[in-house]
Design a protein around this motif. Structure first.
Motif, PDB file in Angstrom:
ATOM      1  N   ALA A 130      35.963  35.581  51.567  1.00 48.66           N
ATOM      2  CA  ALA A 130      36.877  35.589  50.269  1.00 48.66           C
ATOM      3  C   ALA A 130      35.708  35.850  48.898  1.00 48.66           C
ATOM      4  O   ALA A 130      35.999  36.594  48.077  1.00 48.66           O
ATOM      5  CB  ALA A 130      37.201  33.990  50.059  1.00 48.66           C
ATOM      6  N   ALA A 131      34.434  35.451  49.155  1.00 49.19           N
ATOM      7  CA  ALA A 131      33.513  35.447  47.941  1.00 49.19           C
ATOM      8  C   ALA A 131      33.255  36.859  47.934  1.00 49.19           C
ATOM      9  O   ALA A 131      33.022  37.623  46.955  1.00 49.19           O
ATOM     10  CB  ALA A 131      32.196  34.386  48.199  1.00 49.19           C
ATOM     11  N   TYR A 132      33.222  37.391  48.903  1.00 50.82           N
ATOM     12  CA  TYR A 132      32.696  39.000  49.113  1.00 50.82           C
ATOM     13  C   TYR A 132      33.711  39.947  48.636  1.00 50.82           C
ATOM     14  O   TYR A 132      33.449  40.729  47.510  1.00 50.82           O
ATOM     15  CB  TYR A 132      32.420  39.557  50.795  1.00 50.82           C
ATOM     16  N   LEU A 133      34.790  39.614  48.664  1.00 49.19           N
ATOM     17  CA  LEU A 133      35.993  40.304  48.162  1.00 49.19           C
ATOM     18  C   LEU A 133      36.286  40.035  46.888  1.00 49.19           C
ATOM     19  O   LEU A 133      36.496  40.971  45.996  1.00 49.19           O
ATOM     20  CB  LEU A 133      37.584  39.685  48.846  1.00 49.19           C
ATOM     21  N   ALA A 134      35.935  38.900  46.201  1.00 45.48           N
ATOM     22  CA  ALA A 134      36.161  38.391  45.019  1.00 45.48           C
ATOM     23  C   ALA A 134      35.181  39.335  44.148  1.00 45.48           C
ATOM     24  O   ALA A 134      35.369  39.921  42.971  1.00 45.48           O
ATOM     25  CB  ALA A 134      35.900  37.004  44.690  1.00 45.48           C
ATOM     26  N   GLU A 135      33.752  39.350  44.648  1.00 44.63           N
ATOM     27  CA  GLU A 135      32.794  40.028  44.025  1.00 44.63           C
ATOM     28  C   GLU A 135      32.992  41.506  43.882  1.00 44.63           C
ATOM     29  O   GLU A 135      32.750  42.135  43.187  1.00 44.63           O
ATOM     30  CB  GLU A 135      31.374  39.809  44.813  1.00 44.63           C
ATOM     31  N   THR A 136      33.480  41.890  45.103  1.00 42.27           N
ATOM     32  CA  THR A 136      33.865  43.520  45.076  1.00 42.27           C
ATOM     33  C   THR A 136      34.800  43.865  43.996  1.00 42.27           C
ATOM     34  O   THR A 136      34.565  44.644  43.302  1.00 42.27           O
ATOM     35  CB  THR A 136      34.427  43.791  46.645  1.00 42.27           C
ATOM     36  N   ARG A 137      35.689  42.994  43.949  1.00 40.87           N
ATOM     37  CA  ARG A 137      36.647  43.222  42.827  1.00 40.87           C
ATOM     38  C   ARG A 137      36.179  43.176  41.513  1.00 40.87           C
ATOM     39  O   ARG A 137      36.506  44.005  40.642  1.00 40.87           O
ATOM     40  CB  ARG A 137      37.947  42.416  43.202  1.00 40.87           C
ATOM     41  N   ARG A 138      35.452  42.162  41.283  1.00 51.38           N
ATOM     42  CA  ARG A 138      34.815  41.943  39.923  1.00 51.38           C
ATOM     43  C   ARG A 138      33.723  43.347  39.752  1.00 51.38           C
ATOM     44  O   ARG A 138      33.570  43.557  38.296  1.00 51.38           O
ATOM     45  CB  ARG A 138      33.992  40.788  39.954  1.00 51.38           C
ATOM     46  N   ALA A 139      32.985  43.615  40.729  1.00 50.57           N
ATOM     47  CA  ALA A 139      32.086  44.871  40.762  1.00 50.57           C
ATOM     48  C   ALA A 139      32.613  46.035  40.331  1.00 50.57           C
ATOM     49  O   ALA A 139      31.966  47.135  40.047  1.00 50.57           O
ATOM     50  CB  ALA A 139      31.208  44.858  41.779  1.00 50.57           C
ATOM     51  N   GLU A 140      33.804  46.087  40.413  1.00 49.68           N
ATOM     52  CA  GLU A 140      34.586  47.519  39.900  1.00 49.68           C
ATOM     53  C   GLU A 140      34.138  47.854  38.541  1.00 49.68           C
ATOM     54  O   GLU A 140      34.338  48.988  38.383  1.00 49.68           O
ATOM     55  CB  GLU A 140      36.188  47.321  40.135  1.00 49.68           C
ATOM     56  N   SER A 141      33.842  46.869  37.746  1.00 48.78           N
ATOM     57  CA  SER A 141      33.622  47.075  36.125  1.00 48.78           C
ATOM     58  C   SER A 141      32.116  47.590  36.358  1.00 48.78           C
ATOM     59  O   SER A 141      31.142  46.760  36.843  1.00 48.78           O
ATOM     60  CB  SER A 141      33.796  45.920  35.385  1.00 48.78           C
ATOM     61  N   GLU A 142      31.988  48.542  35.648  1.00 51.87           N
ATOM     62  CA  GLU A 142      30.465  49.394  35.571  1.00 51.87           C
ATOM     63  C   GLU A 142      29.727  48.266  34.526  1.00 51.87           C
ATOM     64  O   GLU A 142      28.276  48.065  34.632  1.00 51.87           O
ATOM     65  CB  GLU A 142      30.450  50.731  34.918  1.00 51.87           C
ATOM     66  N   LEU A 143      30.405  47.381  34.039  1.00 51.46           N
ATOM     67  CA  LEU A 143      29.568  46.460  33.260  1.00 51.46           C
ATOM     68  C   LEU A 143      29.209  45.226  33.755  1.00 51.46           C
ATOM     69  O   LEU A 143      28.593  44.340  33.231  1.00 51.46           O
ATOM     70  CB  LEU A 143      30.370  46.097  31.913  1.00 51.46           C
ATOM     71  N   CYS A 144      29.650  45.000  34.960  1.00 52.12           N
ATOM     72  CA  CYS A 144      29.517  43.738  35.993  1.00 52.12           C
ATOM     73  C   CYS A 144      27.988  43.891  36.313  1.00 52.12           C
ATOM     74  O   CYS A 144      27.553  44.463  36.751  1.00 52.12           O
ATOM     75  CB  CYS A 144      30.580  43.821  37.203  1.00 52.12           C
ATOM     76  N   PRO A 145      27.489  42.547  35.891  1.00 51.97           N
ATOM     77  CA  PRO A 145      25.947  42.352  36.575  1.00 51.97           C
ATOM     78  C   PRO A 145      25.880  42.182  37.835  1.00 51.97           C
ATOM     79  O   PRO A 145      26.882  41.568  38.376  1.00 51.97           O
ATOM     80  CB  PRO A 145      25.583  41.187  35.511  1.00 51.97           C
TER      81      PRO A 145
END
Length: 113
Positions: free
Chosen positions: A74-89
């Motif tokens: 679940a954490a991997y999936l959440a981070e994958t979705r969050r990281a779709e933004s190029e501004l995501c650290p």
């Protein structure tokens, strides 16, 4: 648009990874599959999928390990979705290496010339 890892590889920078105190857990997660497919895209691993994997490889694992595998999925999936933004650290912070600073300065200089 290239992913962050593709950009780093193109610039010949090895990404710094956080320490992994339990590599056997992450190895198991990768072996099962980080996520599973559903009608509208990826979802975290289901209990059924984790149980089927455990039975198919003949492992006896503790209940806490199964819960951890599901939470990691679940954490991997959440981070994958969050990281779709190029501004995501990145999900962890490290100091830039001398090589990274050198490359950034060279690129900045190239843009200013």
């Amino acid at each position: 648009m290239p992913t962050r890892i593709e950009q780093l590889k193109r610039r010949k920078i090895d990404p710094q990874m956080p320490p992994n105190a339990a590599p056997h857990i992450t190895d198991r997660l990768i072996e099962i599959g980080l996520t599973e497919a559903a009608g509208m895209g990826a979802v975290p691993l289901s209990w059924r999928e984790i149980k089927a994997w455990r039975e198919s490889v003949g492992l006896t694992i503790e209940p806490w390990e199964m819960r951890l595998l599901r939470r990691l999925s679940a954490a991997y999936l959440a981070e994958t979705r969050r990281a779709e933004s190029e501004l995501c650290p990145p999900p962890w912070r490290t100091q830039p290496t001398a090589r990274e600073r050198e490359i950034e300065l060279a690129e900045l200089q190239r843009l200013l010339d």
